[in-house]
Design a protein around this motif. Structure first.
Motif, PDB file in Angstrom:
ATOM      1  N   HIS A  45     -24.302 -26.199  -4.653  1.00  0.00           N
ATOM      2  CA  HIS A  45     -23.935 -25.345  -5.785  1.00  0.00           C
ATOM      3  C   HIS A  45     -22.467 -25.563  -6.166  1.00  0.00           C
ATOM      4  CE1 HIS A  45     -23.730 -21.863  -8.401  1.00  0.00           C
ATOM      5  NE2 HIS A  45     -22.689 -21.421  -7.715  1.00  0.00           N
ATOM      6  N   GLY A  46     -22.201 -25.709  -7.478  1.00  0.00           N
ATOM      7  CA  GLY A  46     -20.847 -25.893  -7.974  1.00  0.00           C
ATOM      8  C   GLY A  46     -20.284 -27.276  -7.763  1.00  0.00           C
ATOM      9  N   ASN A  47     -21.125 -28.242  -7.435  1.00  0.00           N
ATOM     10  CA  ASN A  47     -20.665 -29.613  -7.203  1.00  0.00           C
ATOM     11  C   ASN A  47     -21.624 -30.567  -7.906  1.00  0.00           C
ATOM     12  OD1 ASN A  47     -19.481 -31.923  -6.271  1.00  0.00           O
ATOM     13  ND2 ASN A  47     -19.452 -31.306  -4.119  1.00  0.00           N
ATOM     14  N   SER A  48     -21.061 -31.490  -8.679  1.00  0.00           N
ATOM     15  CA  SER A  48     -21.890 -32.435  -9.423  1.00  0.00           C
ATOM     16  C   SER A  48     -22.202 -33.698  -8.638  1.00  0.00           C
ATOM     17  CB  SER A  48     -21.187 -32.818 -10.729  1.00  0.00           C
ATOM     18  OG  SER A  48     -19.923 -33.399 -10.464  1.00  0.00           O
ATOM     19  N   LYS A  49     -21.611 -33.854  -7.456  1.00  0.00           N
ATOM     20  CA  LYS A  49     -21.823 -35.051  -6.660  1.00  0.00           C
ATOM     21  C   LYS A  49     -22.966 -34.842  -5.680  1.00  0.00           C
ATOM     22  CE  LYS A  49     -19.352 -38.378  -3.763  1.00  0.00           C
ATOM     23  NZ  LYS A  49     -18.063 -38.717  -3.110  1.00  0.00           N
ATOM     24  N   SER A  50     -23.761 -35.882  -5.492  1.00  0.00           N
ATOM     25  CA  SER A  50     -24.878 -35.835  -4.544  1.00  0.00           C
ATOM     26  C   SER A  50     -24.487 -36.522  -3.246  1.00  0.00           C
ATOM     27  CB  SER A  50     -26.116 -36.513  -5.140  1.00  0.00           C
ATOM     28  OG  SER A  50     -26.520 -35.860  -6.319  1.00  0.00           O
ATOM     29  N   TYR A  51     -25.007 -36.010  -2.124  1.00  0.00           N
ATOM     30  CA  TYR A  51     -24.729 -36.549  -0.798  1.00  0.00           C
ATOM     31  C   TYR A  51     -26.047 -36.951  -0.142  1.00  0.00           C
ATOM     32  CZ  TYR A  51     -20.207 -34.305  -1.514  1.00  0.00           C
ATOM     33  OH  TYR A  51     -18.992 -33.926  -2.039  1.00  0.00           O
ATOM     34  N   LYS A 104     -38.211 -18.532   1.517  1.00  0.00           N
ATOM     35  CA  LYS A 104     -37.817 -17.506   0.538  1.00  0.00           C
ATOM     36  C   LYS A 104     -36.703 -16.623   1.095  1.00  0.00           C
ATOM     37  CE  LYS A 104     -42.239 -17.214  -1.901  1.00  0.00           C
ATOM     38  NZ  LYS A 104     -43.372 -16.323  -2.286  1.00  0.00           N
ATOM     39  N   LYS A 105     -36.733 -16.374   2.397  1.00  0.00           N
ATOM     40  CA  LYS A 105     -35.686 -15.573   3.029  1.00  0.00           C
ATOM     41  C   LYS A 105     -34.333 -16.282   2.924  1.00  0.00           C
ATOM     42  CE  LYS A 105     -34.501 -13.334   7.379  1.00  0.00           C
ATOM     43  NZ  LYS A 105     -34.904 -13.112   8.801  1.00  0.00           N
ATOM     44  N   ASP A 106     -34.348 -17.601   3.112  1.00  0.00           N
ATOM     45  CA  ASP A 106     -33.099 -18.367   2.996  1.00  0.00           C
ATOM     46  C   ASP A 106     -32.547 -18.313   1.572  1.00  0.00           C
ATOM     47  OD1 ASP A 106     -33.233 -19.116   5.670  1.00  0.00           O
ATOM     48  OD2 ASP A 106     -34.459 -20.878   5.225  1.00  0.00           O
ATOM     49  N   GLN A 107     -33.441 -18.394   0.587  1.00  0.00           N
ATOM     50  CA  GLN A 107     -32.994 -18.359  -0.806  1.00  0.00           C
ATOM     51  C   GLN A 107     -32.440 -16.992  -1.178  1.00  0.00           C
ATOM     52  OE1 GLN A 107     -36.012 -19.835  -3.484  1.00  0.00           O
ATOM     53  NE2 GLN A 107     -36.482 -21.614  -2.178  1.00  0.00           N
ATOM     54  N   LEU A 108     -33.067 -15.912  -0.660  1.00  0.00           N
ATOM     55  CA  LEU A 108     -32.533 -14.563  -0.912  1.00  0.00           C
ATOM     56  C   LEU A 108     -31.174 -14.386  -0.247  1.00  0.00           C
ATOM     57  CD1 LEU A 108     -35.784 -12.399  -0.460  1.00  0.00           C
ATOM     58  CD2 LEU A 108     -34.577 -12.879  -2.595  1.00  0.00           C
ATOM     59  N   GLN A 109     -31.042 -14.895   0.967  1.00  0.00           N
ATOM     60  CA  GLN A 109     -29.760 -14.796   1.665  1.00  0.00           C
ATOM     61  C   GLN A 109     -28.684 -15.598   0.934  1.00  0.00           C
ATOM     62  OE1 GLN A 109     -30.057 -15.800   5.783  1.00  0.00           O
ATOM     63  NE2 GLN A 109     -27.906 -15.329   6.232  1.00  0.00           N
ATOM     64  N   ASP A 112     -27.504 -13.497  -1.930  1.00  0.00           N
ATOM     65  CA  ASP A 112     -26.628 -12.430  -1.443  1.00  0.00           C
ATOM     66  C   ASP A 112     -25.244 -12.973  -1.093  1.00  0.00           C
ATOM     67  OD1 ASP A 112     -28.717 -10.684  -1.755  1.00  0.00           O
ATOM     68  OD2 ASP A 112     -29.340 -10.769   0.359  1.00  0.00           O
ATOM     69  N   ASN A 113     -25.200 -14.186  -0.575  1.00  0.00           N
ATOM     70  CA  ASN A 113     -23.908 -14.784  -0.229  1.00  0.00           C
ATOM     71  C   ASN A 113     -23.031 -14.997  -1.460  1.00  0.00           C
ATOM     72  OD1 ASN A 113     -24.660 -14.845   2.434  1.00  0.00           O
ATOM     73  ND2 ASN A 113     -25.163 -17.027   2.471  1.00  0.00           N
ATOM     74  N   ILE A 114     -23.652 -15.271  -2.600  1.00  0.00           N
ATOM     75  CA  ILE A 114     -22.875 -15.437  -3.839  1.00  0.00           C
ATOM     76  C   ILE A 114     -22.192 -14.133  -4.219  1.00  0.00           C
ATOM     77  CG2 ILE A 114     -23.052 -15.936  -6.305  1.00  0.00           C
ATOM     78  CD1 ILE A 114     -25.316 -17.889  -5.638  1.00  0.00           C
ATOM     79  N   GLU A 115     -22.909 -13.009  -4.094  1.00  0.00           N
ATOM     80  CA  GLU A 115     -22.310 -11.705  -4.399  1.00  0.00           C
ATOM     81  C   GLU A 115     -21.240 -11.330  -3.374  1.00  0.00           C
ATOM     82  OE1 GLU A 115     -22.890 -10.080  -7.134  1.00  0.00           O
ATOM     83  OE2 GLU A 115     -24.366 -11.578  -7.777  1.00  0.00           O
ATOM     84  N   LEU A 116     -21.492 -11.657  -2.102  1.00  0.00           N
ATOM     85  CA  LEU A 116     -20.494 -11.367  -1.074  1.00  0.00           C
ATOM     86  C   LEU A 116     -19.240 -12.226  -1.272  1.00  0.00           C
ATOM     87  CD1 LEU A 116     -22.764 -11.094   2.106  1.00  0.00           C
ATOM     88  CD2 LEU A 116     -21.537  -9.228   0.980  1.00  0.00           C
ATOM     89  N   TYR A 142     -19.427 -18.357   1.028  1.00  0.00           N
ATOM     90  CA  TYR A 142     -19.894 -18.169   2.402  1.00  0.00           C
ATOM     91  C   TYR A 142     -20.868 -19.292   2.753  1.00  0.00           C
ATOM     92  CZ  TYR A 142     -18.092 -13.438   3.284  1.00  0.00           C
ATOM     93  OH  TYR A 142     -17.278 -12.350   3.519  1.00  0.00           O
ATOM     94  N   VAL A 143     -20.868 -19.685   4.016  1.00  0.00           N
ATOM     95  CA  VAL A 143     -21.935 -20.563   4.499  1.00  0.00           C
ATOM     96  C   VAL A 143     -23.196 -19.719   4.659  1.00  0.00           C
ATOM     97  CG1 VAL A 143     -20.368 -22.191   5.594  1.00  0.00           C
ATOM     98  CG2 VAL A 143     -21.190 -20.217   6.893  1.00  0.00           C
ATOM     99  N   LEU A 144     -24.336 -20.379   4.912  1.00  0.00           N
ATOM    100  CA  LEU A 144     -25.606 -19.662   4.892  1.00  0.00           C
ATOM    101  C   LEU A 144     -25.690 -18.590   5.964  1.00  0.00           C
ATOM    102  CD1 LEU A 144     -28.364 -19.575   3.465  1.00  0.00           C
ATOM    103  CD2 LEU A 144     -29.229 -21.125   5.233  1.00  0.00           C
ATOM    104  N   ASP A 145     -25.178 -18.848   7.163  1.00  0.00           N
ATOM    105  CA  ASP A 145     -25.257 -17.852   8.236  1.00  0.00           C
ATOM    106  C   ASP A 145     -24.080 -16.874   8.223  1.00  0.00           C
ATOM    107  OD1 ASP A 145     -23.340 -19.647   8.906  1.00  0.00           O
ATOM    108  OD2 ASP A 145     -24.114 -20.111  10.910  1.00  0.00           O
ATOM    109  N   ARG A 146     -23.193 -16.964   7.221  1.00  0.00           N
ATOM    110  CA  ARG A 146     -22.058 -16.051   7.028  1.00  0.00           C
ATOM    111  C   ARG A 146     -21.075 -16.071   8.199  1.00  0.00           C
ATOM    112  NH1 ARG A 146     -25.620 -10.873   4.896  1.00  0.00           N
ATOM    113  NH2 ARG A 146     -26.594 -11.971   3.131  1.00  0.00           N
TER     114      ARG A 146
END
Length: 423
Positions: A45-51, A104-109, A112-116, A142-146
């Protein structure tokens, strides 16, 4: 053996043991390096380069969200390609693994990380204002596991944020990382509209920042105006690099702007050049000509150090009007032309009066003896009749003071005359 020798032998043994441990670790790391049968390109997210990442999954499709292990931690990304066999690609670096497909849980988290992250950005902004630090915050992620939050900021100089880290750690209760970026990276993150009316290239499709120099503007025959050649970030525009190679090929073997060339027996100066229209404008005191680039390459000869000759009668060959004649005609038509007599009179008035200098005397010449009697006779003749010689003013009488002696320094003749006169 002495105590010193014993200590030295112990130190050498410890150093050898450390070296052996490092060798064993390297061997274990090589063994742990796993070769993956498939590779996949992932964008964050927020990066136009692919890895590129390695994976054992062969069912990854374009647009799927996957969980990957990076140097920042566990993150979620979006697949840009399907699972490609590693035999078709040649990765040059060690591949990080794809852990699994995102649920789906990962996508919801992740949402939430974007709002945090926005909340963490406000907290960091408050602390920056309290401490008075010269830094401009751009984003917080935030990273996924915060377990960690990354703050990206832009500053003109180096910032001492040790006190800031202490306060943020007590309020956010996680690992904190601050990363400083430059003007071009800031423009890539924020985005904007360029002078062409389109979105900035860096935020639209560019994945890496290329080096852009002022020589690229020179090869494209552009005016060296930094304000017009600069983009939203204040640096030279990235689009100067796009056509640089084509302009190099088209202008290969051509003289530079302002160079003197010989064409049809006359010396000209290269006034302007249009590579797209394949035209060149040459000028000299007699006029100008417009020729093609091919004609310039074949028939023109570059002359270094040869100045442009002034206009002479017959130099135009009857093909072109002289520059002076055209200026005269335009002045007569506009009514600003003055006759030659009037111009000369005005110039004579403006010219300052020249002072006549006396000829210098040669030091080698012998000085003639001066006859004082002859010069005195000439001076008497030149004097007017009513002229009276100036007399030396008599000194004012001085009052006699007590205990003052006055001495006179008169000659013996004058003293005798005074005595005779007194008798």
């Amino acid at each position: 053996m002495s105590d010193v020798e014993v200590m030295e032998t112990v130190e050498t043994v410890e150093i050898e043991e450390v070296k052996e441990e490092k060798k064993e670790r390297k061997k274990d790391e090589k063994k742990e390096e796993k070769t993956y049968p498939y590779t996949v390109a992932i964008r964050f997210h927020g990066n136009s380069k692919s890895y590129t990442f390695g994976t054992d999954l062969d069912n990854i499709q374009i647009g799927d969200y996957v969980i990957v292990q990076t140097s920042q931690g566990i993150e979620i990304g979006k697949a840009q390609t399907t699972s490609v066999p590693i035999s078709e690609t040649t990765p040059k670096m060690k591949l990080a693994p794809v852990v699994r497909l995102a649920t789906k849980k990962d996508q919801l988290q992740y949402r939430d990380n974007i709002e945090l992250g926005k909340h963490a950005l406000r907290i960091c902004q408050e602390e920056v204002e309290k401490l008075g630090l010269g830094m401009h915050l751009l984003s917080a992620e935030y990273v996924l596991d915060r377990s960690k939050v990354l703050f990206i900021y832009q500053a003109d100089a180096r910032v001492d944020f040790r006190e800031l880290l202490k306060k943020l750690g007590s309020r956010l209760h996680c690992r904190i990382e601050l990363r400083q970026i430059g003007e071009r990276d800031k423009a890539k993150m924020v985005g904007g509209i360029g002078v062409c009316g389109m979105e900035c290239c860096c935020s639209r499709f560019k994945t890496s920042m290329d080096v852009v120099s002022i020589n690229m503007a020179k090869t494209q025959l552009l005016a060296l105006n930094t304000e017009k050649l600069s983009g939203m970030c204040g640096k030279l525009m990235c689009c100067l690099r796009y056509e640089n190679d084509n302009y190099k090929e088209l202008t290969k073997g051509l003289p530079k702007m302002g160079a003197h060339v010989e064409y049809n027996g006359a010396i000209y100066r290269v006034a302007s050049m249009n590579v797209m229209n394949q035209s060149v404008n040459l000028e000299n005191p007699c006029g100008f000509e417009t020729i093609t680039l091919d004609d310039l390459k074949e028939n023109a000869i570059i002359r270094k150090g040869v100045p442009l000759t002034k206009h002479r009668e017959g130099c135009c060959g009857g093909n072109m009007k002289c520059l002076n004649e055209r200026v005269k005609e335009s002045a007569i038509a506009s009514g600003t032309y003055a006759k030659k007599d009037e111009v000369t009179k005005k110039e004579e008035r403006r010219q300052p009066v020249k002072e006549t200098k006396k000829p210098r005397k040669n030091s080698n010449e012998k000085k003639k003896p001066v006859n004082k009697k002859a010069t005195d006779a000439k001076n008497k003749q030149n004097k007017p009749q009513n002229h009276k010689p100036k007399r030396n003013p008599k000194p004012a009488p001085t009052a006699k003071k007590a205990n003052v002696t006055v001495r006179s320094f008169k000659s013996s003749k004058n003293k005798q005359a005074d005595k005779n006169g007194g008798k």
